[in-house]
Design a protein around this motif. Structure first.
Motif, PDB file in Angstrom:
ATOM      1  N   ARG A 143      33.192  13.177  -6.349  1.00  0.00           N
ATOM      2  CA  ARG A 143      34.306  12.803  -5.228  1.00  0.00           C
ATOM      3  C   ARG A 143      33.738  13.870  -4.151  1.00  0.00           C
ATOM      4  NH1 ARG A 143      37.956  14.027  -9.646  1.00  0.00           N
ATOM      5  NH2 ARG A 143      38.804  11.970 -10.535  1.00  0.00           N
ATOM      6  N   LEU A 144      33.080  15.042  -4.528  1.00  0.00           N
ATOM      7  CA  LEU A 144      32.513  15.723  -3.362  1.00  0.00           C
ATOM      8  C   LEU A 144      31.244  15.256  -2.728  1.00  0.00           C
ATOM      9  CD1 LEU A 144      32.090  18.379  -2.045  1.00  0.00           C
ATOM     10  CD2 LEU A 144      30.852  19.395  -3.871  1.00  0.00           C
ATOM     11  N   ILE A 165      27.210   3.533  -1.662  1.00  0.00           N
ATOM     12  CA  ILE A 165      26.147   4.554  -1.154  1.00  0.00           C
ATOM     13  C   ILE A 165      26.106   5.751  -2.127  1.00  0.00           C
ATOM     14  CG2 ILE A 165      25.591   6.145   0.592  1.00  0.00           C
ATOM     15  CD1 ILE A 165      26.780   4.386   2.798  1.00  0.00           C
ATOM     16  N   THR A 166      27.101   6.316  -2.580  1.00  0.00           N
ATOM     17  CA  THR A 166      27.317   7.440  -3.445  1.00  0.00           C
ATOM     18  C   THR A 166      26.489   7.042  -4.994  1.00  0.00           C
ATOM     19  OG1 THR A 166      29.516   7.968  -2.629  1.00  0.00           O
ATOM     20  CG2 THR A 166      28.876   8.960  -4.580  1.00  0.00           C
ATOM     21  N   THR A 171      21.748   7.076  -8.679  1.00  0.00           N
ATOM     22  CA  THR A 171      21.235   6.207  -9.414  1.00  0.00           C
ATOM     23  C   THR A 171      19.608   6.823  -9.037  1.00  0.00           C
ATOM     24  OG1 THR A 171      21.169   4.450  -8.295  1.00  0.00           O
ATOM     25  CG2 THR A 171      22.466   4.652  -9.961  1.00  0.00           C
ATOM     26  N   GLN A 172      19.257   6.843  -7.892  1.00  0.00           N
ATOM     27  CA  GLN A 172      18.113   7.204  -7.340  1.00  0.00           C
ATOM     28  C   GLN A 172      17.489   8.302  -7.769  1.00  0.00           C
ATOM     29  OE1 GLN A 172      18.541   6.036  -2.955  1.00  0.00           O
ATOM     30  NE2 GLN A 172      16.907   4.690  -3.111  1.00  0.00           N
ATOM     31  N   LYS A 204      16.339  10.999   0.154  1.00  0.00           N
ATOM     32  CA  LYS A 204      17.474  11.344   1.453  1.00  0.00           C
ATOM     33  C   LYS A 204      17.379  10.412   2.589  1.00  0.00           C
ATOM     34  CE  LYS A 204      16.876  16.379   0.285  1.00  0.00           C
ATOM     35  NZ  LYS A 204      16.570  17.659   0.704  1.00  0.00           N
ATOM     36  N   ASN A 205      16.265   9.923   2.791  1.00  0.00           N
ATOM     37  CA  ASN A 205      16.120   9.102   4.125  1.00  0.00           C
ATOM     38  C   ASN A 205      16.809   7.937   3.829  1.00  0.00           C
ATOM     39  OD1 ASN A 205      14.692  10.945   5.627  1.00  0.00           O
ATOM     40  ND2 ASN A 205      12.778  10.291   5.007  1.00  0.00           N
ATOM     41  N   SER A 206      16.821   7.356   2.555  1.00  0.00           N
ATOM     42  CA  SER A 206      17.412   6.061   2.380  1.00  0.00           C
ATOM     43  C   SER A 206      19.005   6.139   2.270  1.00  0.00           C
ATOM     44  CB  SER A 206      17.044   5.444   0.747  1.00  0.00           C
ATOM     45  OG  SER A 206      17.460   6.354  -0.202  1.00  0.00           O
ATOM     46  N   VAL A 207      19.413   7.136   1.953  1.00  0.00           N
ATOM     47  CA  VAL A 207      21.125   7.392   1.969  1.00  0.00           C
ATOM     48  C   VAL A 207      21.445   7.691   3.241  1.00  0.00           C
ATOM     49  CG1 VAL A 207      21.100   9.744   1.626  1.00  0.00           C
ATOM     50  CG2 VAL A 207      22.829   8.421   0.838  1.00  0.00           C
TER      51      VAL A 207
END
Length: 226
Positions: A143-144, A165-166, A171-172, A204-207
């Protein structure tokens, strides 16, 4: 003369000692090979003494998971707290998650990787409420993260988009972490440790890319992620 009752702090200290040794035994023996008798022997106490603190193997196991997820949640919250920019908070959350995973290899495995009972296995049993506490503690970290991702978009995203997205982020991260923990990446790359910074930066860049796809104007709030 009657024995003095332990204080709450003393009881908690003993419970934590039992949980620490239980994790070691789970690592060595697995779920099927674990027993309260073996645990007592490792602690130098009778199994019935262990039962004074945990009524069953399941209660002990769920207590270990709950403690682990609580520690993870605290680490994430502490990492995010200093940052007002949501992208910086997200960056800090990811770093804190990775640090927790590599600092607590065996606990992380029990929490996320090993074939052990999950919440659904306890539904309809005497342990359902205890398992629910463990599940809710685990979901606090999700949730955070989801709340932080939502803040990055600048506008409330659709629930499906937010959780896509979360979950994709988790998973990545978990795929890379699990590959390091189980040494499979050792067979794929001559120097797995050298991949860490590059791999985490790519994740990080993908998210961020996914976030900006929902709201391109959010790029104005985006710092350079490290």
């Amino acid at each position: 003369m009657p024995r003095r009752r332990r204080s709450e702090n003393e009881v908690e200290a003993v419970r934590n000692q039992i949980l620490d040794e239980a994790l070691n035994l789970f690592v060595e023996a697995g779920w099927q090979g674990f027993s309260m008798r073996k645990l007592g022997a490792r602690l130098g106490i009778a199994a019935k003494t262990v039962y004074n603190y945990f009524a069953s193997q399941d209660e002990l196991y769920l207590g270990l998971l709950t403690r682990g997820f609580h520690s993870l949640g605290q680490a994430l919250a502490k990492a995010a707290e200093p940052h007002t920019n949501p992208f910086e908070r997200l960056d800090a959350l990811i770093d804190a998650y990775v640090t927790f995973a590599f600092d607590n290899t065996h606990l992380y495995g029990l929490m996320f990787t090993w074939h052990v009972p999950k919440y659904d296995d306890y539904v309809g049993t005497a342990m359902e409420n205890t398992a629910r506490v463990e599940l809710e503690t685990a979901l606090d970290s999700l949730r955070l993260t989801a709340t932080t991702i939502a803040a990055c978009t600048g506008t409330p995203p659709a629930r499906d988009d937010l959780y896509f997205i979360t979950v994709r982020l988790w998973t990545q991260l978990h795929g890379y972490i699990a590959g390091i923990h189980n040494h499979l990446i050792d067979y794929m790359h001559p120097d797995p440790a050298s991949l860490k910074e590059r791999m985490i930066t790519r994740i990080k860049n993908s998210v961020v890319h996914e976030i900006l796809a929902l709201n391109p104007t959010a790029a104005r709030e985006q710092p350079t992620l490290q």
